[in-house]
Design an enzyme around this catalytic site. Structure first.
Site, PDB file in Angstrom:
ATOM      1  N   HIS A  59     -15.054  -0.645   2.157  1.00 48.83           N
ATOM      2  CA  HIS A  59     -14.179  -0.744   3.332  1.00 48.83           C
ATOM      3  C   HIS A  59     -13.540   0.628   3.538  1.00 48.83           C
ATOM      4  O   HIS A  59     -12.993   1.206   2.595  1.00 48.83           O
ATOM      5  CB  HIS A  59     -13.112  -1.810   3.061  1.00 48.83           C
ATOM      6  CG  HIS A  59     -12.355  -2.251   4.268  1.00 48.83           C
ATOM      7  ND1 HIS A  59     -11.505  -1.409   4.952  1.00 48.83           N
ATOM      8  CD2 HIS A  59     -12.297  -3.435   4.916  1.00 48.83           C
ATOM      9  CE1 HIS A  59     -10.962  -2.076   5.974  1.00 48.83           C
ATOM     10  NE2 HIS A  59     -11.439  -3.302   5.971  1.00 48.83           N
ATOM     11  N   ARG A  97      -6.974  -0.842  12.968  1.00 52.90           N
ATOM     12  CA  ARG A  97      -7.740  -0.013  13.922  1.00 52.90           C
ATOM     13  C   ARG A  97      -8.013  -0.783  15.210  1.00 52.90           C
ATOM     14  O   ARG A  97      -8.000  -0.210  16.292  1.00 52.90           O
ATOM     15  CB  ARG A  97      -9.043   0.450  13.264  1.00 52.90           C
ATOM     16  CG  ARG A  97      -8.814   1.583  12.271  1.00 52.90           C
ATOM     17  CD  ARG A  97     -10.060   1.938  11.509  1.00 52.90           C
ATOM     18  NE  ARG A  97     -10.315   1.024  10.413  1.00 52.90           N
ATOM     19  CZ  ARG A  97     -11.493   0.567  10.055  1.00 52.90           C
ATOM     20  NH1 ARG A  97     -12.568   0.942  10.721  1.00 52.90           N
ATOM     21  NH2 ARG A  97     -11.635  -0.248   9.039  1.00 52.90           N
TER      22      ARG A  97
END
Ligand code: MEZ
Length: 541
Positions: free
Chosen positions: A319, A339
């Protein structure tokens, strides 16, 4: 706040460029750029991290060396103390694993009238499911469709996913969400009552359903309550250390070990479901992990010895945004939702260098390149990293957005003296998910009769890279399916004498090839941090 002077100097550069970055659209990479980037910088591409498997169905293929070591080890079963003619537990369906997939399987198997025993080496619910943050995908909103979802999943997985497994995943996605809602899962809603959804990396529609940034906890708590509501036998702190077969070579139970006393027992079952989760705690290539403490590849090891093939076992998901600083949070997940909500990824100069909603493998490789090749990371004692600019979220969505959408992130950092409304956070890739795993068909059946598998321990659905929110969906769709199939099949199975011959034959093959790892036993069950992160002493490395 205890960022160092150097960090604060870099933060000042981020702040100086924030207004400019607000209006700057980072361009997406084309296929050639992506392929080159992944080849050169994604950890999967580093062949020194791999070894060759010498025995079993994947003989001659590569896998991360930490996993190969476990596949090449002897079993844990205390042979002299095990009496296979006596079963301590007798059940229709034995479920190994107490995370989301195991719980979903248990609920469905019980609903179909099967007698169910669920064993878990920690507590019911201790799993990667409960730690999932950002959301679960499903194409259940107007303007979206399972076809678009299908294309996203295939694209994210580099088009090598098993198409039939993906088809089932996306077609049953909307029903999975409805099932969870019926069970009481409280997804975020808009003012008009429709589902509040966002994008994830690589998605063409906003189909990420969430419960703030603790979606996995919300889902797992509901699943756990539902399991407890059913007549399901549960053995906690009980690990399955070997699959048992019957005289016809079918799966027929497991050897169980009390994790505290190490006393072993025999569980005889008509069908067995493996829902043992992932392998982040093997710390491939020395990476930290966002995984729970029990993610040690146990299901891969015991199923492989029983004859089940692995698929995509050489690909892991790192990740992109694991915490790098503060150190006490090293490797913890910073959800991709950050994000999705508008935070960008910046180097030490405050410059963006990758579109934050590229797929995870791409963002990860870009961060590694920025730090390792271009030298544009921010230095810390644990290595260099890049900024994830949280304050940009409030610039885009208004004051209060962070506490509203990311309450768990806000609290996690605040407890560690970082106010994410004010400052960006240093991140670096963390080992998050096992893209590959046990080979299954669309009924969750493995190659060994009466042995089923679901959730992160399986491979094929996500190809070489999973998109955000598709693992929570996968564990519901396939967990439920495994429970139903195993329950139906159990009605047609008779008990026969039990055997561990497959284990002895496997160990003999390791001896014959001279590749038996003599100093360890497997499955690992729990990581051993006495000698460093990987559980392997420095002198052994
Ligand atoms: O699917 C995941 O891995 C997920 C939702 C993670 C996250 O970034 O929150």
């Amino acid at each position: 706040m205890y960022y160092t002077k150097e960090m604060m100097a870099s933060v000042a550069r981020v702040e100086a460029l924030r207004e400019k970055n607000l209006h700057r659209e980072q361009k997406r990479m084309d296929a050639d750029e992506i392929n080159q980037l992944l080849r050169d910088f994604h950890p999967d591409g580093l062949r020194f991290g791999m070894d060759t498997i010498t025995v079993g169905p994947n003989r001659g293929e590569i896998a991360p060396k930490e996993l190969v070591r476990l596949l090449h080890a002897k079993g844990r079963v205390p042979r002299e103390k095990i009496d296979l003619s006596h079963a301590d537990f007798i059940t229709d369906v034995l479920i190994i694993g107490g995370g989301g997939a195991g719980a979903a399987a248990a609920i469905e198997a019980s609903r179909l009238g099967a007698k169910v025993l669920l064993v878990t080496k920690l507590r019911l619910g201790d799993s990667n499911t409960i730690m999932a943050e950002g959301g679960i995908q499903a194409a259940d909103k107007e303007g979206d469709s399972p076809i678009l979802h299908y294309l996203d999943v295939m694209g994210g997985g580099h088009f090598c996913n098993d198409p039939q497994l993906v088809r089932k995943l996306v077609m049953e996605g909307p029903e999975a969400i409805a099932w969870l809602c019926d069970m009481g899962v409280m997804f975020d809603k808009e003012a008009d009552g429709t589902m509040a959804t966002t994008h994830g990396g690589g998605t063409s529609c906003q189909r990420m359903h969430s419960a703030a940034d603790y979606t996995g906890a919300e889902i797992m708590h509901s699943l756990r309550d539902e399991v407890l509501f059913h007549d399901i036998a549960i053995e906690e702190f009980t690990a399955a250390i070997e699959i048992l077969k019957d005289a016809k070579g079918r799966a027929a139970g497991a050897i169980l070990m009390d994790i505290e006393t190490e006393v072993c027992k025999v569980a005889q079952a008509k069908t067995v479901i493996l829902a043992t989760g992932g392998s982040g705690r093997l710390h491939f290539q020395g990476f930290p992990t966002s995984n729970h403490y029990g993610a040690t590849a146990d299901g891969l090891v015991i199923a492989y010895r029983a004859g089940v093939s692995l698929v995509f076992q050489d690909t892991m998901q790192y990740h992109p945004t694991g915490v790098l600083f503060p150190e006490q949070l090293y490797g913890a997940l910073v959800t991709e939702k950050v994000r999705s909500l508008g935070a960008n990824i910046l180097n030490a100069e405050g410059e963006p260098f990758v579109n934050p909603l590229e797929t995870r493998d791409v963002v990860t490789a870009a961060i590694i390149r920025e730090c390792k090749e271009r030298g544009k990371g921010v230095c810390t004692r644990l290595g260099s990293g890049v900024w994830l600019d949280f304050p940009m979220i409030e610039k885009k969505r208004g004051a209060g957005a962070i506490e509203k959408y990311l309450p768990a992130m806000f609290r996690m950092f605040r407890k560690n003296k970082v106010d994410i409304r004010q400052v960006p956070v240093l991140v670096y890739p963390t080992l998050h998910y096992q893209n590959g795993g046990l080979k299954i068909d669309t009924n969750c059946a493995t190659e060994v009769e009466n042995l089923y598998a679901a959730g992160e321990t399986t491979g094929g659905i996500h190809g070489r890279n999973r998109l955000m929110g598709n693992s929570l969906l996968d564990m519901i769709v396939y967990g439920r399916c495994a429970g139903q199939e195993a329950a139906r099949k159990s009605k047609k199975v008779d008990f026969l004498p039990l055997t561990l011959d497959h284990l002895f034959n496997y160990e003999r093959s390791l001896e014959d090839t001279g590749t038996l790892e003599r100093d360890i036993v497997s499955p690992m069950l729990l990581p051993d941090y006495r000698f460093g992160r990987s559980g392997v002493s420095e002198s052994e490395k």
